[in-house]
Design a protein around this motif. Structure first.
Motif, PDB file in Angstrom:
ATOM      1  N   ASN A 151     -19.087 103.389 140.595  1.00 59.89           N
ATOM      2  CA  ASN A 151     -20.405 102.753 140.639  1.00 59.89           C
ATOM      3  C   ASN A 151     -21.015 102.797 142.034  1.00 59.89           C
ATOM      4  O   ASN A 151     -22.242 102.818 142.175  1.00 59.89           O
ATOM      5  N   ASP A 152     -20.171 102.800 143.052  1.00 59.25           N
ATOM      6  CA  ASP A 152     -20.661 102.868 144.432  1.00 59.25           C
ATOM      7  C   ASP A 152     -20.962 104.296 144.869  1.00 59.25           C
ATOM      8  O   ASP A 152     -21.311 104.522 146.030  1.00 59.25           O
ATOM      9  N   GLY A 153     -20.809 105.246 143.965  1.00 56.00           N
ATOM     10  CA  GLY A 153     -21.198 106.621 144.252  1.00 56.00           C
ATOM     11  C   GLY A 153     -20.058 107.559 144.594  1.00 56.00           C
ATOM     12  O   GLY A 153     -20.287 108.767 144.743  1.00 56.00           O
ATOM     13  N   TYR A 154     -18.832 107.043 144.714  1.00 54.40           N
ATOM     14  CA  TYR A 154     -17.701 107.896 145.083  1.00 54.40           C
ATOM     15  C   TYR A 154     -17.137 108.538 143.804  1.00 54.40           C
ATOM     16  O   TYR A 154     -16.079 108.137 143.293  1.00 54.40           O
ATOM     17  N   VAL A 155     -17.836 109.539 143.307  1.00 49.65           N
ATOM     18  CA  VAL A 155     -17.552 110.089 141.982  1.00 49.65           C
ATOM     19  C   VAL A 155     -16.259 110.901 141.929  1.00 49.65           C
ATOM     20  O   VAL A 155     -15.723 111.134 140.837  1.00 49.65           O
ATOM     21  N   GLY A 177     -11.987 112.253 147.858  1.00 54.55           N
ATOM     22  CA  GLY A 177     -12.796 113.431 147.508  1.00 54.55           C
ATOM     23  C   GLY A 177     -13.779 113.773 148.601  1.00 54.55           C
ATOM     24  O   GLY A 177     -14.695 112.999 148.880  1.00 54.55           O
ATOM     25  N   HIS A 178     -13.620 114.912 149.243  1.00 53.97           N
ATOM     26  CA  HIS A 178     -14.459 115.289 150.380  1.00 53.97           C
ATOM     27  C   HIS A 178     -15.364 116.478 150.041  1.00 53.97           C
ATOM     28  O   HIS A 178     -15.098 117.234 149.099  1.00 53.97           O
ATOM     29  N   LEU A 179     -16.403 116.588 150.829  1.00 55.25           N
ATOM     30  CA  LEU A 179     -17.356 117.681 150.682  1.00 55.25           C
ATOM     31  C   LEU A 179     -16.904 118.827 151.576  1.00 55.25           C
ATOM     32  O   LEU A 179     -16.786 118.677 152.799  1.00 55.25           O
ATOM     33  N   LEU A 232     -23.148 119.683 142.371  1.00 52.23           N
ATOM     34  CA  LEU A 232     -21.851 119.407 142.973  1.00 52.23           C
ATOM     35  C   LEU A 232     -20.816 120.269 142.247  1.00 52.23           C
ATOM     36  O   LEU A 232     -20.604 120.115 141.038  1.00 52.23           O
ATOM     37  N   VAL A 233     -20.180 121.201 142.988  1.00 52.61           N
ATOM     38  CA  VAL A 233     -19.279 122.181 142.377  1.00 52.61           C
ATOM     39  C   VAL A 233     -17.872 121.964 142.915  1.00 52.61           C
ATOM     40  O   VAL A 233     -17.656 121.936 144.138  1.00 52.61           O
ATOM     41  N   ARG A 234     -16.911 121.806 142.000  1.00 52.09           N
ATOM     42  CA  ARG A 234     -15.513 121.643 142.394  1.00 52.09           C
ATOM     43  C   ARG A 234     -14.996 122.894 143.098  1.00 52.09           C
ATOM     44  O   ARG A 234     -15.335 124.022 142.719  1.00 52.09           O
ATOM     45  N   GLN A 241     -11.754 118.442 146.420  1.00 53.81           N
ATOM     46  CA  GLN A 241     -12.929 118.748 147.229  1.00 53.81           C
ATOM     47  C   GLN A 241     -14.005 119.394 146.354  1.00 53.81           C
ATOM     48  O   GLN A 241     -13.725 119.944 145.288  1.00 53.81           O
ATOM     49  N   ALA A 242     -15.218 119.295 146.836  1.00 50.26           N
ATOM     50  CA  ALA A 242     -16.346 119.904 146.135  1.00 50.26           C
ATOM     51  C   ALA A 242     -17.346 120.382 147.172  1.00 50.26           C
ATOM     52  O   ALA A 242     -17.351 119.927 148.322  1.00 50.26           O
ATOM     53  N   ARG A 243     -18.205 121.290 146.774  1.00 46.82           N
ATOM     54  CA  ARG A 243     -19.270 121.746 147.654  1.00 46.82           C
ATOM     55  C   ARG A 243     -20.618 121.401 147.019  1.00 46.82           C
ATOM     56  O   ARG A 243     -20.761 121.391 145.799  1.00 46.82           O
TER      57      ARG A 243
END
Length: 561
Positions: A151-155, A177-179, A232-234, A241-243
């Motif tokens: 809910n806080d956005g950390y999907v 989970g990092h970008l 958002l791509v895994r 991680q995702a980009r």
């Protein structure tokens, strides 16, 4: 030796199933004469037996005892539950044998940095050290905390590992989970850095969908692009991680507009307007305007939102304006103003922004018939401003607000012949109504300290931008308009993307002395209007009635509020 919590729970479930089955095959059929608990050291007998439905005097039942064992296990305190029987006073003594979970001695967290504080996470888990670990409560709270992260956005946030050791140390390892990267596609004109500075997330940051959404809103407000599609791509093979891929389609940001018409504020007019919102793809705004007719204006303005790629903005404007006006005595005069301004701005927390503007202006007023000058003053001032815009649309906002507060001081060490201090507060609020309709409300309050007569710097009231149904000359008299209160209320009905109907009511007045401001001394106007969205801006046509039921047509360009 540490055991995985998942493993502990799974093994306990197997043991429980085996115990229940074994017990069920060997349950003697007899009256229950006593019920007790064995093996518990920390969890009280009363709490355990309170979960048991079988009572003394009942006949033993495989189904009932199986249910009782499950109820005890569901309390969450035990890794194993068994049942044995002993003869007692002509019947059966039913003994529930339990194996307690370890006593929780310590909670060790990792991977939470950048998400929350350790103290806030422990508060969410709500597990008390020094007591037997309640696995049921722990699992429920872990699930609730997982939902909070989402809910806080950390999907991408998840639990990488959860362990409880035999010594009572609970280890919770979070993978936030990092970008891995931010990629931009489709921009043929706009420089990458102009786009990236509007997106409050970068490679290496923890993925937060709220920040990505904020970046989308920022880019949309620039009006540089026709389409914006962030994805958002895994990243395969990487550890959670995702980009972020921002797909764009450039829009035409240059404008050449010309036309003419009649404005109740400026009279008959023609104009040529040239502007570029995204100069050379660097995100700078430049514009020039020539307006001719009853009002003649030459103006040039420039705005750099990120001066030298810093958080400071910079802008300047120069103008030369000549306007024909009529006072309350029905005497015509010409007001000529020439000047410019330089403004520096900087963002503040929670979408607020502050600015400091230096303004220099020379104003001369002459009678139209004789050409005699009766007013000639120079103005030099500094204005400190605070603004915040959370509205959800440029032309038809249905939620959010716009707030502007300014303090302008002229004279003294700044120079010029005019001396005053003005406080202006302009607050606008938008609400959704029936269907896609909207309600817009505005309050504008202007206060000024006693000062030398300033003519052009007095507060204006009447006309298309304030109190409709009246004209400005209705409030131009011998009393200086030093203070202003204006209230506007509109009900807006969009017919399509280009046209909107409006029902409105306005109230306001101007006073010389601040002590004279009173809500029972307001003038009222009401009416209806039409809005048309064009490349030039929003065209407004309103018909308003004053308190004497006299009607007046107002036409202008640009949003009212």
């Amino acid at each position: 030796m540490k055991k995985s919590l998942v493993t502990v729970v799974f093994i306990a479930a197997i043991l429980l199933s085996f115990s229940i089955t074994a017990a069920a095959q060997n349950i003697p059929i007899d009256e229950v004469t006593k019920i007790s608990v064995r093996g518990n050291e920390y969890v009280g007998d009363f709490e355990i037996l309170n979960a048991v439905q079988t009572e003394v005097g009942d006949q033993t039942s495989q189904e009932a005892l199986r249910s009782d064992m499950q109820s005890i296990y569901d309390l969450g305190y035990f890794s194993d539950v068994n049942i044995v029987f002993e003869n007692f006073e002509g019947g059966l003594h039913v003994i529930f044998e339990v194996v307690e979970n370890p006593v929780l001695k310590k909670i060790e967290l990792s991977g939470y940095e950048g998400l929350y504080t350790a103290a806030s996470i422990k508060k969410e888990l709500d597990l008390q050290t020094g007591t037997v670990l309640n696995v049921k409560k722990m699992n429920q709270n872990l699930k609730s905390f997982q939902e909070k992260m989402q809910n806080d956005g950390y999907v991408l946030a998840r639990y990488k590992n959860v362990n409880i050791s035999e010594k009572g140390v609970l280890t919770v390892k979070i993978s936030p989970g990092h970008l891995s990267a931010v990629e931009i596609k489709g921009n043929t004109k706009t420089e990458n850095y102009v786009i990236l500075r509007e997106v409050p997330i970068e490679a290496g940051d923890i993925v937060n969908i709220n920040k990505i959404q904020k970046g989308y809103q920022n880019l949309h407000q620039l009006e540089y692009f026709k389409n914006i599609n962030p994805e958002l791509v895994r990243v395969e093979g990487e550890d959670n991680q995702a980009r972020l891929v921002i797909n764009l389609e450039e829009a035409n940001t240059g404008r050449l507009n010309f036309g003419g018409g009649y404005s109740s504020t400026d009279g008959w007019l023609g104009f040529v307007d040239v502007s570029e919102k995204n100069l050379f793809g660097n995100g700078q705004n430049i514009g020039a305007r020539w307006q001719f007719g009853d009002t003649t204006t030459y103006s040039l303005n420039f705005y750099e939102p990120y001066l030298l790629r810093s958080d400071f903005s910079f802008g300047f404007s120069v103008y030369d304006r000549e306007k024909e006006r009529t006072n309350a005595a029905d005497e015509d005069y010409i007001r000529k103003s020439r000047g410019g301004s330089i403004t520096f701005g900087h963002p503040l927390p929670k979408n607020w922004r502050t600015s400091l503007k230096y303004r220099a202006q020379d104003t001369k007023e002459t009678w139209s018939d004789s050409g005699e000058t009766f007013y000639d003053k120079s103005l030099r001032s500094l204005t400190l401003g605070f603004s915040r815009d959370t509205s959800n649309s440029r032309f038809h906002p249905t939620s959010g607000s716009i707030n502007n507060f300014e303090i302008e001081h002229a004279g003294d060490f700044i120079g010029g012949e005019m001396n005053f201090t003005k406080f202006t507060w302009d607050s606008r609020r938008y609400f959704p109504a029936f269907s896609d309709h909207a309600i817009a409300a505005r309050m504008k309050l202007g206060l000024s300290e006693p000062r030398t007569p300033l003519a052009s710097e007095e507060y204006d009231l009447g006309g298309s931008d304030s109190l409709r149904g009246y004209q400005r000359s209705d409030f131009d008299d011998a009393v200086p308009n030093n203070n202003l209160l204006l209230l506007n209320l509109e009900y807006r009905i969009p017919f399509n993307e280009s046209f909107t109907g409006v029902l409105f009511t306005d109230a306001g007045n101007v006073w010389e002395d601040r002590e004279s401001i009173a809500l029972d001394d307001l003038h009222y106007g009401y009416g209806l209007g039409m809005r048309m969205n064009t490349p030039v801006g929003q065209l407004r046509l309103d018909y308003g009635w004053d308190e004497e039921q006299d009607g007046r047509l107002h036409f202008s360009i640009g949003n009212t509020f």
